[in-house]
Motif scaffolding. Structure first.
Motif, PDB file in Angstrom:
ATOM      1  N   ASP A 257       0.944  -1.067   0.039  1.00 57.10           N
ATOM      2  CA  ASP A 257       0.084   0.218   0.009  1.00 57.10           C
ATOM      3  C   ASP A 257       0.925   1.539  -0.151  1.00 57.10           C
ATOM      4  OD1 ASP A 257      -2.162  -2.112   0.507  1.00 57.10           O
ATOM      5  OD2 ASP A 257      -2.782  -1.340   2.614  1.00 57.10           O
ATOM      6  N   MET A 258       1.957   1.234   0.599  1.00 55.45           N
ATOM      7  CA  MET A 258       2.967   2.817   0.891  1.00 55.45           C
ATOM      8  C   MET A 258       3.309   2.633  -0.524  1.00 55.45           C
ATOM      9  SD  MET A 258       2.160   3.447   3.881  1.00 55.45           S
ATOM     10  CE  MET A 258       0.713   2.598   3.514  1.00 55.45           C
ATOM     11  N   MET A 259       3.547   1.864  -1.086  1.00 58.80           N
ATOM     12  CA  MET A 259       4.372   1.486  -2.685  1.00 58.80           C
ATOM     13  C   MET A 259       3.642   2.330  -3.837  1.00 58.80           C
ATOM     14  SD  MET A 259       7.603   0.970  -3.601  1.00 58.80           S
ATOM     15  CE  MET A 259       7.717   3.252  -5.392  1.00 58.80           C
ATOM     16  N   GLN A 260       1.983   2.185  -3.414  1.00 57.65           N
ATOM     17  CA  GLN A 260       1.186   1.997  -4.093  1.00 57.65           C
ATOM     18  C   GLN A 260       1.167   4.077  -3.747  1.00 57.65           C
ATOM     19  OE1 GLN A 260      -2.697  -0.241  -4.687  1.00 57.65           O
ATOM     20  NE2 GLN A 260      -3.470   1.980  -5.388  1.00 57.65           N
ATOM     21  N   ALA A 261       0.605   5.029  -2.337  1.00 51.95           N
ATOM     22  CA  ALA A 261       0.718   5.903  -2.775  1.00 51.95           C
ATOM     23  C   ALA A 261       2.220   6.557  -2.976  1.00 51.95           C
ATOM     24  CB  ALA A 261       0.307   5.940  -1.104  1.00 51.95           C
ATOM     25  N   MET A 262       3.586   6.082  -2.822  1.00 48.94           N
ATOM     26  CA  MET A 262       3.766   7.196  -3.018  1.00 48.94           C
ATOM     27  C   MET A 262       4.348   6.879  -4.630  1.00 48.94           C
ATOM     28  SD  MET A 262       6.925   4.380  -0.974  1.00 48.94           S
ATOM     29  CE  MET A 262       7.064   5.074   0.974  1.00 48.94           C
ATOM     30  N   SER A 263       3.232   6.198  -5.552  1.00 52.88           N
ATOM     31  CA  SER A 263       3.770   6.213  -7.388  1.00 52.88           C
ATOM     32  C   SER A 263       2.289   6.765  -7.965  1.00 52.88           C
ATOM     33  CB  SER A 263       3.958   4.473  -7.545  1.00 52.88           C
ATOM     34  OG  SER A 263       2.825   3.538  -7.281  1.00 52.88           O
ATOM     35  N   ASN A 264       2.220   7.251  -6.849  1.00 52.22           N
ATOM     36  CA  ASN A 264       0.271   8.169  -7.391  1.00 52.22           C
ATOM     37  C   ASN A 264      -0.626   6.666  -8.168  1.00 52.22           C
ATOM     38  OD1 ASN A 264       0.830  10.736  -5.967  1.00 52.22           O
ATOM     39  ND2 ASN A 264       2.514  10.742  -8.000  1.00 52.22           N
ATOM     40  N   ASP A 265      -0.432   6.058  -7.673  1.00 49.76           N
ATOM     41  CA  ASP A 265      -1.550   5.060  -7.573  1.00 49.76           C
ATOM     42  C   ASP A 265      -0.910   4.284  -9.819  1.00 49.76           C
ATOM     43  OD1 ASP A 265      -2.994   4.660  -5.840  1.00 49.76           O
ATOM     44  OD2 ASP A 265      -5.147   5.052  -7.053  1.00 49.76           O
ATOM     45  N   LYS A 266       0.763   4.674 -10.105  1.00 48.26           N
ATOM     46  CA  LYS A 266       0.323   3.704 -11.267  1.00 48.26           C
ATOM     47  C   LYS A 266       1.313   2.625 -10.259  1.00 48.26           C
ATOM     48  CE  LYS A 266       3.204   8.372 -12.274  1.00 48.26           C
ATOM     49  NZ  LYS A 266       4.193   8.976 -12.694  1.00 48.26           N
ATOM     50  N   TYR A 267       1.903   2.176  -9.915  1.00 46.88           N
ATOM     51  CA  TYR A 267       2.033   1.103  -8.976  1.00 46.88           C
ATOM     52  C   TYR A 267       0.984   0.095  -8.373  1.00 46.88           C
ATOM     53  CZ  TYR A 267       6.813   1.059 -10.726  1.00 46.88           C
ATOM     54  OH  TYR A 267       7.843   2.238 -11.120  1.00 46.88           O
ATOM     55  N   LYS A 268       0.884  -1.074  -8.024  1.00 46.79           N
ATOM     56  CA  LYS A 268      -1.119  -1.068  -7.603  1.00 46.79           C
ATOM     57  C   LYS A 268      -0.374  -2.460  -6.787  1.00 46.79           C
ATOM     58  CE  LYS A 268      -3.441   1.269 -10.852  1.00 46.79           C
ATOM     59  NZ  LYS A 268      -3.860   2.203 -10.117  1.00 46.79           N
ATOM     60  N   SER A 269      -1.070  -2.159  -5.358  1.00 48.69           N
ATOM     61  CA  SER A 269      -1.089  -3.332  -4.289  1.00 48.69           C
ATOM     62  C   SER A 269      -1.798  -4.205  -4.285  1.00 48.69           C
ATOM     63  CB  SER A 269      -1.111  -2.244  -2.779  1.00 48.69           C
ATOM     64  OG  SER A 269      -0.825  -3.037  -1.628  1.00 48.69           O
ATOM     65  N   VAL A 270      -0.800  -5.350  -4.423  1.00 51.27           N
ATOM     66  CA  VAL A 270      -1.578  -6.757  -4.900  1.00 51.27           C
ATOM     67  C   VAL A 270      -2.153  -7.305  -4.267  1.00 51.27           C
ATOM     68  CG1 VAL A 270       0.752  -8.663  -4.760  1.00 51.27           C
ATOM     69  CG2 VAL A 270      -1.168  -8.603  -6.362  1.00 51.27           C
ATOM     70  N   ARG A 271      -3.038  -7.229  -4.976  1.00 48.02           N
ATOM     71  CA  ARG A 271      -4.454  -8.157  -3.487  1.00 48.02           C
ATOM     72  C   ARG A 271      -4.335  -9.619  -3.560  1.00 48.02           C
ATOM     73  NH1 ARG A 271      -8.626  -7.203  -0.255  1.00 48.02           N
ATOM     74  NH2 ARG A 271     -10.143  -8.943  -0.453  1.00 48.02           N
ATOM     75  N   HIS A 272      -4.104 -10.377  -2.226  1.00 50.12           N
ATOM     76  CA  HIS A 272      -4.079 -11.861  -2.763  1.00 50.12           C
ATOM     77  C   HIS A 272      -4.302 -12.604  -0.748  1.00 50.12           C
ATOM     78  CE1 HIS A 272      -0.634  -9.367  -0.282  1.00 50.12           C
ATOM     79  NE2 HIS A 272      -0.499 -10.635   0.183  1.00 50.12           N
ATOM     80  N   GLY A 273      -4.249 -14.076  -1.648  1.00 48.35           N
ATOM     81  CA  GLY A 273      -4.837 -14.836  -0.026  1.00 48.35           C
ATOM     82  C   GLY A 273      -3.574 -16.608  -0.365  1.00 48.35           C
ATOM     83  N   VAL A 274      -3.796 -16.815   0.536  1.00 49.03           N
ATOM     84  CA  VAL A 274      -3.436 -18.071   0.584  1.00 49.03           C
ATOM     85  C   VAL A 274      -4.416 -19.064   0.892  1.00 49.03           C
ATOM     86  CG1 VAL A 274      -1.513 -19.748   0.979  1.00 49.03           C
ATOM     87  CG2 VAL A 274      -1.094 -17.066   1.344  1.00 49.03           C
ATOM     88  N   ARG A 275      -4.465 -20.390   0.025  1.00 46.21           N
ATOM     89  CA  ARG A 275      -4.920 -21.554  -0.139  1.00 46.21           C
ATOM     90  C   ARG A 275      -4.511 -22.628   0.694  1.00 46.21           C
ATOM     91  NH1 ARG A 275      -5.272 -24.501  -3.952  1.00 46.21           N
ATOM     92  NH2 ARG A 275      -3.767 -23.562  -5.118  1.00 46.21           N
ATOM     93  N   VAL A 276      -5.407 -22.936   1.831  1.00 45.00           N
ATOM     94  CA  VAL A 276      -4.512 -24.260   1.875  1.00 45.00           C
ATOM     95  C   VAL A 276      -4.144 -25.704   1.294  1.00 45.00           C
ATOM     96  CG1 VAL A 276      -5.142 -23.465   4.377  1.00 45.00           C
ATOM     97  CG2 VAL A 276      -7.094 -24.740   2.980  1.00 45.00           C
ATOM     98  N   ASN A 277      -3.683 -26.664   1.865  1.00 44.76           N
ATOM     99  CA  ASN A 277      -3.586 -28.036   1.261  1.00 44.76           C
ATOM    100  C   ASN A 277      -4.247 -28.619   2.614  1.00 44.76           C
ATOM    101  OD1 ASN A 277      -2.118 -30.656   0.499  1.00 44.76           O
ATOM    102  ND2 ASN A 277      -1.505 -28.558  -0.937  1.00 44.76           N
ATOM    103  N   ASN A 278      -5.332 -29.551   2.124  1.00 43.31           N
ATOM    104  CA  ASN A 278      -5.862 -30.457   2.298  1.00 43.31           C
ATOM    105  C   ASN A 278      -4.548 -32.051   2.316  1.00 43.31           C
ATOM    106  OD1 ASN A 278      -5.637 -31.866  -0.054  1.00 43.31           O
ATOM    107  ND2 ASN A 278      -8.455 -32.196  -0.233  1.00 43.31           N
ATOM    108  N   LYS A 279      -2.880 -32.295   2.046  1.00 46.33           N
ATOM    109  CA  LYS A 279      -2.316 -32.967   1.911  1.00 46.33           C
ATOM    110  C   LYS A 279      -1.368 -33.010   3.035  1.00 46.33           C
ATOM    111  CE  LYS A 279      -3.860 -35.351  -2.103  1.00 46.33           C
ATOM    112  NZ  LYS A 279      -4.839 -34.806  -2.680  1.00 46.33           N
ATOM    113  N   LYS A 280      -1.095 -31.184   2.580  1.00 51.18           N
ATOM    114  CA  LYS A 280      -0.212 -31.401   3.545  1.00 51.18           C
ATOM    115  C   LYS A 280      -0.121 -29.720   3.798  1.00 51.18           C
ATOM    116  CE  LYS A 280       3.586 -33.190  -0.616  1.00 51.18           C
ATOM    117  NZ  LYS A 280       4.774 -32.617  -1.107  1.00 51.18           N
ATOM    118  N   GLU A 281       1.398 -29.155   5.453  1.00 47.60           N
ATOM    119  CA  GLU A 281       0.970 -28.056   5.588  1.00 47.60           C
ATOM    120  C   GLU A 281       2.653 -27.545   5.003  1.00 47.60           C
ATOM    121  OE1 GLU A 281       2.271 -28.417  10.001  1.00 47.60           O
ATOM    122  OE2 GLU A 281       4.832 -27.913   8.739  1.00 47.60           O
ATOM    123  N   ARG A 282       1.954 -25.500   4.928  1.00 50.25           N
ATOM    124  CA  ARG A 282       3.008 -24.818   3.636  1.00 50.25           C
ATOM    125  C   ARG A 282       4.058 -24.249   4.955  1.00 50.25           C
ATOM    126  NH1 ARG A 282       2.471 -19.902   1.676  1.00 50.25           N
ATOM    127  NH2 ARG A 282       3.072 -19.983  -0.790  1.00 50.25           N
TER     128      ARG A 282
END
Length: 336
Positions: A257-282
């Motif tokens: 987010d801070m980089m997005q503000a510094m860039s005047n929204d030229k650079y985008k703060s990526v929206r992301h998440g993490v899925r869990v796995n039903n066979k292994k821990e991560r």
């Protein structure tokens, strides 16, 4: 779970018997979004940052990229992963009691969701972790366990590499954005850097029901993530969720987010998440870095603010709204 000792290392709410007896699966947990095949993100060669166009395109159109030729020894990261696993295998109660502020242990952290994507009461992130401010590693309880002593040494060495990478990457971004020398000096403060180590427990039932970490943007300037070979990262691009290929020999760099503000929204703060796995821990290991404490971020789009202002607003929104509003709170309003 594979064995009883591993079971006891997890917070009680993540253990098989507790999940079913306490009804965690019926709390209205929102699962990961449907996505297509694994996608690759742009790769940036950190030994050849003279080629600025690729970095510019990645920051503008993706907000995330894969850092290759980063110079971190493969053996160092492998040892760090192995010792992280050993520390995570301590009993839950031991971890909870040993790791106190400023070095902290957490689990089931609240999701930083956007408006319209709030989670139902009772939803948790299927994750536990440690938060290590690099300037405070001497607080680690090394006298309690030899593994923790070695873990601290590895964290210190890894942290030096991360600081080097963050400075190199930020200076290249700053050059593209024509930031002034004073802005370059204040907008990224290596003193603020911390490492967060995550363990996403195996989810032995239907892993499509929950997130390991709910969708969010990072509040940092930059986040640099290393991980094992278990996939799970998802990003949102062009209104669709994409699975990111797992390549444990590279690092993943998020625009925050801070980089997005510094860039005047030229650079985008990526929206992301993490899925869990039903066979292994991560296991993943993230480095996060922020502006200097009293640094005021000035932008043509947002009113002037410090990271402290931003952090306080995020905490208030989580308490009052249940989700992170983020940069929208700081948009300049048009005069009547």
């Amino acid at each position: 779970m594979e064995n009883s000792s591993e079971n006891l290392s997890y917070p009680p709410i993540f253990r098989p018997s507790d999940v079913h007896h306490r009804g965690v699966e019926t709390h209205g947990l929102m699962g990961p979004e449907a996505s297509g095949p694994n996608h690759d993100i742009p790769a940036i060669d950190l030994e050849n940052l003279i080629d600025q166009e690729n970095l510019e395109e990645a920051c503008r159109n993706w907000g995330i990229f894969r850092a290759i030729n980063h110079g971190i020894p493969e053996t160092l990261f492998g040892q760090l992963l192995e010792h992280a696993k050993k520390v995570f295998l301590l009993d839950f109660e031991t971890k909870r009691d040993l790791f106190k502020s400023p070095v902290t242990y957490f689990w089931g952290s609240p999701a930083l969701t956007q408006e319209g994507e709030t989670i139902n009461e009772g939803n948790i992130d299927w994750v536990e972790g440690f938060n290590f401010p690099l300037s405070q590693l001497f607080h680690l309880p090394i006298e309690q366990d030899p593994n923790i002593r070695t873990f601290r040494v590895l964290l210190e060495e890894y942290g030096m590499h991360q600081s080097r990478l963050a400075k190199t990457i930020f200076q290249a971004m700053a050059k593209n954005l024509n930031l002034s020398p004073m802005q370059v000096n204040d907008y990224l403060s290596l003193k603020t850097g911390f490492i967060r180590v995550y363990r996403y427990p195996q989810y032995y039932s239907d892993s499509s029901k929950i997130w390991g970490m709910n969708p969010h943007t990072d509040s940092s300037v930059l986040s640099i993530i290393g991980h094992d070979d278990v996939g799970g990262l998802q990003i949102k691009k062009d209104h669709s969720w994409l699975d990111v290929k797992s390549k444990c020999e590279s690092l993943v760099v998020n625009v925050g987010d801070m980089m997005q503000a510094m860039s005047n929204d030229k650079y985008k703060s990526v929206r992301h998440g993490v899925r869990v796995n039903n066979k292994k821990e991560r296991i993943s290991i993230g480095y996060f870095v922020f502006p200097a404490e009293e640094c005021v971020i000035k932008s043509d789009i947002y009113r002037p603010f410090t990271y402290s202002d931003f952090h306080k607003q995020v905490q208030e929104d989580l308490l009052t709204k249940g989700f992170k509003v983020g940069l929208q709170n700081f948009l300049l309003t048009k005069a009547p």
